[in-house]
Scaffold this motif. Structure first.
Motif, PDB file in Angstrom:
ATOM      1  N   GLY A 110      71.360 -23.840 -59.134  1.00  0.00           N
ATOM      2  CA  GLY A 110      72.047 -25.105 -59.415  1.00  0.00           C
ATOM      3  C   GLY A 110      71.297 -26.345 -59.000  1.00  0.00           C
ATOM      4  N   TYR A 111      69.987 -26.351 -59.201  1.00  0.00           N
ATOM      5  CA  TYR A 111      69.192 -27.544 -58.889  1.00  0.00           C
ATOM      6  C   TYR A 111      69.477 -28.664 -59.889  1.00  0.00           C
ATOM      7  CZ  TYR A 111      66.287 -25.129 -55.439  1.00  0.00           C
ATOM      8  OH  TYR A 111      65.837 -24.461 -54.323  1.00  0.00           O
ATOM      9  N   ALA A 112      69.452 -29.905 -59.377  1.00  0.00           N
ATOM     10  CA  ALA A 112      69.671 -31.058 -60.250  1.00  0.00           C
ATOM     11  C   ALA A 112      68.519 -31.257 -61.227  1.00  0.00           C
ATOM     12  CB  ALA A 112      69.868 -32.322 -59.411  1.00  0.00           C
ATOM     13  N   TYR A 137      77.440 -25.686 -51.513  1.00  0.00           N
ATOM     14  CA  TYR A 137      76.415 -26.715 -51.440  1.00  0.00           C
ATOM     15  C   TYR A 137      76.408 -27.642 -52.654  1.00  0.00           C
ATOM     16  CZ  TYR A 137      74.714 -23.312 -48.042  1.00  0.00           C
ATOM     17  OH  TYR A 137      74.614 -22.431 -46.994  1.00  0.00           O
ATOM     18  N   THR A 138      77.111 -27.257 -53.709  1.00  0.00           N
ATOM     19  CA  THR A 138      77.133 -28.063 -54.922  1.00  0.00           C
ATOM     20  C   THR A 138      77.829 -29.390 -54.654  1.00  0.00           C
ATOM     21  OG1 THR A 138      77.165 -26.090 -56.324  1.00  0.00           O
ATOM     22  CG2 THR A 138      77.941 -28.141 -57.314  1.00  0.00           C
ATOM     23  N   GLY A 139      77.185 -30.462 -55.080  1.00  0.00           N
ATOM     24  CA  GLY A 139      77.750 -31.791 -54.881  1.00  0.00           C
ATOM     25  C   GLY A 139      77.671 -32.294 -53.452  1.00  0.00           C
ATOM     26  N   ALA A 140      76.968 -31.559 -52.591  1.00  0.00           N
ATOM     27  CA  ALA A 140      76.855 -31.947 -51.183  1.00  0.00           C
ATOM     28  C   ALA A 140      75.415 -32.337 -50.863  1.00  0.00           C
ATOM     29  CB  ALA A 140      77.282 -30.788 -50.285  1.00  0.00           C
ATOM     30  N   ASP A 141      75.255 -33.060 -49.780  1.00  0.00           N
ATOM     31  CA  ASP A 141      73.915 -33.464 -49.334  1.00  0.00           C
ATOM     32  C   ASP A 141      73.306 -32.312 -48.543  1.00  0.00           C
ATOM     33  OD1 ASP A 141      71.659 -34.919 -48.814  1.00  0.00           O
ATOM     34  OD2 ASP A 141      72.532 -36.040 -47.142  1.00  0.00           O
ATOM     35  N   PHE A 161      64.532 -31.607 -54.981  1.00  0.00           N
ATOM     36  CA  PHE A 161      65.194 -30.384 -54.531  1.00  0.00           C
ATOM     37  C   PHE A 161      66.700 -30.537 -54.361  1.00  0.00           C
ATOM     38  CE2 PHE A 161      61.028 -29.056 -52.192  1.00  0.00           C
ATOM     39  CZ  PHE A 161      60.441 -28.779 -53.422  1.00  0.00           C
ATOM     40  N   ARG A 162      67.253 -31.682 -54.724  1.00  0.00           N
ATOM     41  CA  ARG A 162      68.696 -31.852 -54.571  1.00  0.00           C
ATOM     42  C   ARG A 162      69.436 -30.939 -55.558  1.00  0.00           C
ATOM     43  NH1 ARG A 162      71.749 -34.810 -58.163  1.00  0.00           N
ATOM     44  NH2 ARG A 162      70.623 -35.855 -59.843  1.00  0.00           N
ATOM     45  N   LEU A 163      70.695 -30.653 -55.215  1.00  0.00           N
ATOM     46  CA  LEU A 163      71.506 -29.804 -56.068  1.00  0.00           C
ATOM     47  C   LEU A 163      72.395 -30.641 -56.978  1.00  0.00           C
ATOM     48  CD1 LEU A 163      72.472 -27.044 -53.480  1.00  0.00           C
ATOM     49  CD2 LEU A 163      70.508 -27.170 -55.007  1.00  0.00           C
ATOM     50  N   LEU A 164      72.920 -29.996 -57.994  1.00  0.00           N
ATOM     51  CA  LEU A 164      73.751 -30.691 -58.976  1.00  0.00           C
ATOM     52  C   LEU A 164      74.977 -31.337 -58.332  1.00  0.00           C
ATOM     53  CD1 LEU A 164      73.706 -27.997 -61.798  1.00  0.00           C
ATOM     54  CD2 LEU A 164      72.873 -30.352 -62.063  1.00  0.00           C
ATOM     55  N   SER A 165      75.357 -32.491 -58.848  1.00  0.00           N
ATOM     56  CA  SER A 165      76.620 -33.122 -58.457  1.00  0.00           C
ATOM     57  C   SER A 165      77.715 -32.592 -59.387  1.00  0.00           C
ATOM     58  CB  SER A 165      76.517 -34.639 -58.593  1.00  0.00           C
ATOM     59  OG  SER A 165      76.469 -35.015 -59.965  1.00  0.00           O
ATOM     60  N   TRP A 166      78.957 -32.745 -58.954  1.00  0.00           N
ATOM     61  CA  TRP A 166      80.059 -32.295 -59.811  1.00  0.00           C
ATOM     62  C   TRP A 166      80.147 -33.137 -61.074  1.00  0.00           C
ATOM     63  CZ3 TRP A 166      81.877 -27.696 -59.510  1.00  0.00           C
ATOM     64  CH2 TRP A 166      81.890 -27.029 -58.289  1.00  0.00           C
ATOM     65  N   ASN A 167      79.837 -34.417 -60.995  1.00  0.00           N
ATOM     66  CA  ASN A 167      79.875 -35.252 -62.205  1.00  0.00           C
ATOM     67  C   ASN A 167      78.853 -34.783 -63.237  1.00  0.00           C
ATOM     68  OD1 ASN A 167      81.973 -36.908 -61.388  1.00  0.00           O
ATOM     69  ND2 ASN A 167      80.629 -38.450 -60.470  1.00  0.00           N
ATOM     70  N   GLU A 168      77.667 -34.382 -62.778  1.00  0.00           N
ATOM     71  CA  GLU A 168      76.668 -33.844 -63.699  1.00  0.00           C
ATOM     72  C   GLU A 168      77.157 -32.545 -64.332  1.00  0.00           C
ATOM     73  OE1 GLU A 168      72.656 -35.631 -61.489  1.00  0.00           O
ATOM     74  OE2 GLU A 168      73.536 -33.723 -60.830  1.00  0.00           O
ATOM     75  N   ILE A 169      77.811 -31.729 -63.519  1.00  0.00           N
ATOM     76  CA  ILE A 169      78.354 -30.464 -64.020  1.00  0.00           C
ATOM     77  C   ILE A 169      79.444 -30.713 -65.060  1.00  0.00           C
ATOM     78  CG2 ILE A 169      79.723 -28.437 -63.342  1.00  0.00           C
ATOM     79  CD1 ILE A 169      78.121 -28.559 -60.652  1.00  0.00           C
ATOM     80  N   TYR A 170      80.351 -31.667 -64.764  1.00  0.00           N
ATOM     81  CA  TYR A 170      81.419 -31.972 -65.720  1.00  0.00           C
ATOM     82  C   TYR A 170      80.830 -32.461 -67.048  1.00  0.00           C
ATOM     83  CZ  TYR A 170      84.483 -31.894 -61.603  1.00  0.00           C
ATOM     84  OH  TYR A 170      85.164 -31.535 -60.468  1.00  0.00           O
TER      85      TYR A 170
END
Length: 305
Positions: A110-112, A137-141, A161-170
């Protein structure tokens, strides 16, 4: 025998270079063999990071955006049909065959950089893919353990290396192209956990994903995905079934028949070394034998994440 981290990286790199120079004969050998097989196998590709970063413990799996685009274009220009993981599941359930030259695309962790570098390519050609999320860890720092060492040395790597945010997922869910599955809550080696913690990792991640995304979440990707590390075994499989999962992907190299066990599907890891000749060899089954080499390698590195 105990190996250092440096020897692990060296051995893996040397092995991949040997495979790369052997790509063309591997392709032709697999193509010849396939002429005598009536029951075709489907490759499920697995990517991790889509980024230019080329150093780190597992940087082999960092595929550049340019290489990813070339691989997708190769598939489209050579008659491959990219279908969803749901299509594979449906074919199994209804005992239907999939079209010739079918390929399935998945992404672990789930990488951004999936959203930034792969999703636009998939949108351009209207291609489906499944992304497996580490839910806590999704949507978290938060950054994975294997990335934190690099970030400590180079803080500018945070953005890669940041992970996906929930808004990106939506947003991606609304496209109708991207489906999401569970990669557990915290990405542990499940086989090393007591039963109650395995149940938490599996059931709680599914519950949160269904609460957030609404449709039933029935696909899972084993963190690590290794038989050698104990990630995939009878006990984890039992808990997967009890938690309501219907399909699960391992990291064992190989392709699958529609009739294969849905809770232990093989996949083909795509690396930054996979130029088009090696990509072709992997798609054709020329590298399916690597599952045995992979098991032996991982047995030699039991203490590596």
């Amino acid at each position: 025998m105990v190996y250092t981290m440096g020897s692990r990286i060296f051995i893996k790199s040397l092995f991949m270079k040997l495979i790369k120079v052997s790509a063309t004969p591997l392709y032709w050998a697999a193509t010849f063999k396939s002429r005598f097989q009536s029951n075709k196998k489907t490759p499920i590709l697995v990517y991790h990071k889509i980024t230019h970063i080329s150093d780190g413990i597992d940087a082999l799996w960092n595929v550049s955006p340019e290489l990813f685009s070339k691989q997708i274009e190769f598939l489209l220009e050579n008659g491959f049909q990219i279908v969803s993981l749901q299509s594979f599941y449906d074919s199994h359930q209804f005992k239907n065959s999939l079209p010739k030259n079918t390929v399935i695309i998945t992404f672990d962790d789930g990488y951004a950089n999936f959203y930034e570098n792969a999703y636009p390519v998939l949108c351009k050609y209207r291609l489906p893919a499944t992304v497996f999320l580490t839910v806590h860890y999704t949507g978290a720092d938060y950054f994975y353990e294997w990335d934190r060492t690099q970030i400590t040395k180079k803080p500018e790597l945070k953005q890669h290396f940041r992970l996906l945010s929930w808004n990106e997922i939506y947003e991606m869910k609304e496209s109708g192209l991207i489906t999401f599955g569970s990669h557990s809550m915290t990405h542990p080696h499940l086989g090393r956990l007591p039963d109650d913690e395995i149940v938490y990792e599996l059931c709680e991640s599914r519950r949160i994903l269904e609460e957030r995304l609404e449709p039933p979440v029935i696909f899972f990707s084993y963190p690590g995905g290794s038989y050698a590390y104990g990630d995939v075994n009878k006990n984890t499989r039992k808990h997967l079934e009890e938690c309501g999962y219907k399909l699960a992907c391992t990291s064992r190299t190989g392709r699958n028949r529609v009739s294969d066990d849905l809770l232990s599907l093989k996949r083909i890891g795509i690396s930054r070394e996979d130029d088009i000749p090696l990509f072709k060899a992997k798609l054709s089954g020329g590298c399916d034998w690597m599952g045995f080499a992979q098991f032996a390698f991982q047995k030699s590195f039991k203490n590596v994440w």
